[in-house]
Design a protein around this motif. Structure first.
Motif, PDB file in Angstrom:
ATOM      1  N   GLN A  90     -71.254 -33.425 -22.799  1.00  0.00           N
ATOM      2  CA  GLN A  90     -72.315 -33.048 -21.859  1.00  0.00           C
ATOM      3  C   GLN A  90     -73.542 -32.505 -22.603  1.00  0.00           C
ATOM      4  O   GLN A  90     -74.682 -32.791 -22.226  1.00  0.00           O
ATOM      5  CB  GLN A  90     -71.796 -31.993 -20.879  1.00  0.00           C
ATOM      6  N   ALA A  91     -73.290 -31.727 -23.652  1.00  0.00           N
ATOM      7  CA  ALA A  91     -74.402 -31.186 -24.443  1.00  0.00           C
ATOM      8  C   ALA A  91     -75.197 -32.316 -25.096  1.00  0.00           C
ATOM      9  O   ALA A  91     -76.431 -32.295 -25.115  1.00  0.00           O
ATOM     10  CB  ALA A  91     -73.865 -30.224 -25.500  1.00  0.00           C
ATOM     11  N   LYS A  92     -74.505 -33.298 -25.612  1.00  0.00           N
ATOM     12  CA  LYS A  92     -75.162 -34.429 -26.271  1.00  0.00           C
ATOM     13  C   LYS A  92     -76.025 -35.212 -25.289  1.00  0.00           C
ATOM     14  O   LYS A  92     -77.086 -35.749 -25.653  1.00  0.00           O
ATOM     15  CB  LYS A  92     -74.107 -35.340 -26.910  1.00  0.00           C
ATOM     16  N   SER A  93     -75.608 -35.281 -24.022  1.00  0.00           N
ATOM     17  CA  SER A  93     -76.376 -36.017 -23.014  1.00  0.00           C
ATOM     18  C   SER A  93     -77.716 -35.355 -22.712  1.00  0.00           C
ATOM     19  O   SER A  93     -78.582 -35.964 -22.105  1.00  0.00           O
ATOM     20  CB  SER A  93     -75.558 -36.144 -21.724  1.00  0.00           C
ATOM     21  N   LEU A  94     -77.879 -34.102 -23.139  1.00  0.00           N
ATOM     22  CA  LEU A  94     -79.106 -33.357 -22.879  1.00  0.00           C
ATOM     23  C   LEU A  94     -80.110 -33.423 -24.027  1.00  0.00           C
ATOM     24  O   LEU A  94     -81.205 -32.873 -23.926  1.00  0.00           O
ATOM     25  CB  LEU A  94     -78.775 -31.886 -22.606  1.00  0.00           C
ATOM     26  N   CYS A  95     -79.729 -34.071 -25.126  1.00  0.00           N
ATOM     27  CA  CYS A  95     -80.598 -34.033 -26.307  1.00  0.00           C
ATOM     28  C   CYS A  95     -80.489 -35.305 -27.136  1.00  0.00           C
ATOM     29  O   CYS A  95     -79.679 -36.183 -26.837  1.00  0.00           O
ATOM     30  CB  CYS A  95     -80.226 -32.820 -27.176  1.00  0.00           C
ATOM     31  N   ASP A  96     -81.309 -35.352 -28.178  1.00  0.00           N
ATOM     32  CA  ASP A  96     -81.244 -36.467 -29.133  1.00  0.00           C
ATOM     33  C   ASP A  96     -80.356 -36.115 -30.319  1.00  0.00           C
ATOM     34  O   ASP A  96     -79.649 -36.964 -30.848  1.00  0.00           O
ATOM     35  CB  ASP A  96     -82.655 -36.800 -29.634  1.00  0.00           C
ATOM     36  N   VAL A  97     -80.428 -34.852 -30.742  1.00  0.00           N
ATOM     37  CA  VAL A  97     -79.641 -34.379 -31.888  1.00  0.00           C
ATOM     38  C   VAL A  97     -78.853 -33.145 -31.452  1.00  0.00           C
ATOM     39  O   VAL A  97     -79.432 -32.174 -30.977  1.00  0.00           O
ATOM     40  CB  VAL A  97     -80.547 -34.012 -33.089  1.00  0.00           C
ATOM     41  N   LEU A  98     -77.529 -33.221 -31.619  1.00  0.00           N
ATOM     42  CA  LEU A  98     -76.681 -32.095 -31.232  1.00  0.00           C
ATOM     43  C   LEU A  98     -76.137 -31.397 -32.473  1.00  0.00           C
ATOM     44  O   LEU A  98     -75.460 -32.006 -33.299  1.00  0.00           O
ATOM     45  CB  LEU A  98     -75.514 -32.565 -30.367  1.00  0.00           C
ATOM     46  N   VAL A  99     -76.450 -30.109 -32.574  1.00  0.00           N
ATOM     47  CA  VAL A  99     -75.963 -29.274 -33.670  1.00  0.00           C
ATOM     48  C   VAL A  99     -74.810 -28.424 -33.142  1.00  0.00           C
ATOM     49  O   VAL A  99     -74.963 -27.728 -32.131  1.00  0.00           O
ATOM     50  CB  VAL A  99     -77.080 -28.354 -34.205  1.00  0.00           C
ATOM     51  N   VAL A 100     -73.667 -28.499 -33.809  1.00  0.00           N
ATOM     52  CA  VAL A 100     -72.483 -27.761 -33.351  1.00  0.00           C
ATOM     53  C   VAL A 100     -72.141 -26.660 -34.340  1.00  0.00           C
ATOM     54  O   VAL A 100     -71.925 -26.919 -35.521  1.00  0.00           O
ATOM     55  CB  VAL A 100     -71.275 -28.707 -33.170  1.00  0.00           C
ATOM     56  N   GLY A 101     -72.111 -25.431 -33.832  1.00  0.00           N
ATOM     57  CA  GLY A 101     -71.741 -24.293 -34.650  1.00  0.00           C
ATOM     58  C   GLY A 101     -70.259 -23.996 -34.519  1.00  0.00           C
ATOM     59  O   GLY A 101     -69.712 -24.012 -33.411  1.00  0.00           O
ATOM     60  N   VAL A 102     -69.606 -23.755 -35.639  1.00  0.00           N
ATOM     61  CA  VAL A 102     -68.173 -23.445 -35.653  1.00  0.00           C
ATOM     62  C   VAL A 102     -67.985 -22.023 -36.184  1.00  0.00           C
ATOM     63  O   VAL A 102     -68.416 -21.711 -37.296  1.00  0.00           O
ATOM     64  CB  VAL A 102     -67.389 -24.457 -36.522  1.00  0.00           C
ATOM     65  N   HIS A 103     -67.345 -21.181 -35.382  1.00  0.00           N
ATOM     66  CA  HIS A 103     -67.126 -19.795 -35.797  1.00  0.00           C
ATOM     67  C   HIS A 103     -66.053 -19.706 -36.886  1.00  0.00           C
ATOM     68  O   HIS A 103     -65.116 -20.506 -36.911  1.00  0.00           O
ATOM     69  CB  HIS A 103     -66.691 -18.939 -34.610  1.00  0.00           C
ATOM     70  N   SER A 104     -66.194 -18.715 -37.745  1.00  0.00           N
ATOM     71  CA  SER A 104     -65.222 -18.508 -38.820  1.00  0.00           C
ATOM     72  C   SER A 104     -63.975 -17.818 -38.277  1.00  0.00           C
ATOM     73  O   SER A 104     -63.982 -17.247 -37.173  1.00  0.00           O
ATOM     74  CB  SER A 104     -65.832 -17.639 -39.918  1.00  0.00           C
ATOM     75  N   ASP A 105     -62.910 -17.855 -39.051  1.00  0.00           N
ATOM     76  CA  ASP A 105     -61.677 -17.156 -38.678  1.00  0.00           C
ATOM     77  C   ASP A 105     -61.958 -15.681 -38.414  1.00  0.00           C
ATOM     78  O   ASP A 105     -61.450 -15.097 -37.448  1.00  0.00           O
ATOM     79  CB  ASP A 105     -60.634 -17.281 -39.799  1.00  0.00           C
ATOM     80  N   ALA A 106     -62.773 -15.065 -39.278  1.00  0.00           N
ATOM     81  CA  ALA A 106     -63.073 -13.645 -39.157  1.00  0.00           C
ATOM     82  C   ALA A 106     -63.833 -13.342 -37.863  1.00  0.00           C
ATOM     83  O   ALA A 106     -63.559 -12.341 -37.190  1.00  0.00           O
ATOM     84  CB  ALA A 106     -63.880 -13.184 -40.364  1.00  0.00           C
ATOM     85  N   GLU A 107     -64.789 -14.209 -37.503  1.00  0.00           N
ATOM     86  CA  GLU A 107     -65.575 -13.999 -36.285  1.00  0.00           C
ATOM     87  C   GLU A 107     -64.699 -14.153 -35.039  1.00  0.00           C
ATOM     88  O   GLU A 107     -64.838 -13.401 -34.071  1.00  0.00           O
ATOM     89  CB  GLU A 107     -66.741 -14.998 -36.249  1.00  0.00           C
ATOM     90  N   ILE A 108     -63.793 -15.104 -35.066  1.00  0.00           N
ATOM     91  CA  ILE A 108     -62.894 -15.316 -33.926  1.00  0.00           C
ATOM     92  C   ILE A 108     -61.938 -14.132 -33.790  1.00  0.00           C
ATOM     93  O   ILE A 108     -61.681 -13.639 -32.681  1.00  0.00           O
ATOM     94  CB  ILE A 108     -62.102 -16.628 -34.101  1.00  0.00           C
ATOM     95  N   LEU A 109     -61.399 -13.669 -34.901  1.00  0.00           N
ATOM     96  CA  LEU A 109     -60.488 -12.522 -34.894  1.00  0.00           C
ATOM     97  C   LEU A 109     -61.173 -11.285 -34.310  1.00  0.00           C
ATOM     98  O   LEU A 109     -60.571 -10.528 -33.540  1.00  0.00           O
ATOM     99  CB  LEU A 109     -59.999 -12.234 -36.317  1.00  0.00           C
ATOM    100  N   LYS A 110     -62.438 -11.106 -34.635  1.00  0.00           N
ATOM    101  CA  LYS A 110     -63.186  -9.943 -34.176  1.00  0.00           C
ATOM    102  C   LYS A 110     -63.397  -9.961 -32.658  1.00  0.00           C
ATOM    103  O   LYS A 110     -63.282  -8.913 -31.991  1.00  0.00           O
ATOM    104  CB  LYS A 110     -64.546  -9.906 -34.881  1.00  0.00           C
TER     105      LYS A 110
END
Length: 214
Positions: free
Chosen positions: A82-102
């Motif tokens: 769905q995000a890709k359908s809204l744009c030409d270029v989709l940038v995906v951020g992936v959280h680190s293990d530490a950020e998820i744990l927090k």
């Protein structure tokens, strides 16, 4: 077609100028020379850079979406689609293990495993690792993204705040529909049950009750 008519008109005009300048030409060679000069001038004008304004190239729309992408499932893929359908270029951020744990707790899959799954998704154009759980306007600007995308199940930080408050307030947030009935938490719960028939209703397997033995 319009260009062809314009060139013919230019050629005829130049011929008229050169014929007028050489009105006393009496031989066929002199007449041909006038035509040749006019043709060369026309070619030179057509080869020169056009003074007409050129259409400006449309700037591609860039969007940002992030997540843990732990035990990646259809809900994750649908949000990215769905995000890709809204744009030409989709940038995906992936959280680190530490950020998820927090903010949520320990992930099942590690950094490398989650990155590999996201990177293999056909709707993903760029992947950014170790992104904050609460994206900022500064992050969007750094990634040259116009807006942020998330499902309608907005995440909260460890201290209970809306993780997307800043980008919402800046008017750089778009919401997509969350996929109902599927989540990493639900999948982990099913794995912990590990029963043969926890998805089956009694009538489906011919029994009056369903065993919950491990």
């Amino acid at each position: 077609m319009n260009n062809s008519v314009h060139l013919v008109g230019q050629f005829e005009q130049l011929i008229g100028v050169h014929v007028a300048q050489n009105a006393n030409a009496s031989t066929s060679d002199q007449v041909l020379e006038c035509f040749q000069v006019a043709l060369n001038n026309c070619i030179a004008k057509c080869s020169a850079p056009s003074s007409l304004p050129t259409a400006t190239k449309k700037k591609p729309i860039r969007a940002y979406i992030d997540g843990c992408y732990d035990i990646m499932h259809s809900g994750h893929y649908n949000a990215i689609r769905q995000a890709k359908s809204l744009c030409d270029v989709l940038v995906v951020g992936v959280h680190s293990d530490a950020e998820i744990l927090k903010h949520k707790g320990p992930p099942v899959m590690n950094n490398q495993e989650r990155l590999a799954v996201v990177d293999g998704c056909k709707w993903v154009d760029e992947v950014v690792f170790d992104t904050p759980y609460d994206p900022s306007v500064e992050l969007l600007d750094k990634l040259n993204c116009d807006f942020c995308v998330h499902g309608d199940d907005i995440s909260t930080t460890a201290d209970g705040k809306d993780a997307f408050a800043e980008v919402k307030n800046a008017g750089r947030m778009k919401i997509v529909k969350r996929t109902e009935g599927v989540s990493t938490t639900d999948i982990v719960g099913r794995l912990l049950l590990m029963t043969k028939d926890h998805h089956m209703k009694p009538e489906e397997d011919g029994r009056s009750d369903v065993s919950t033995s491990q």
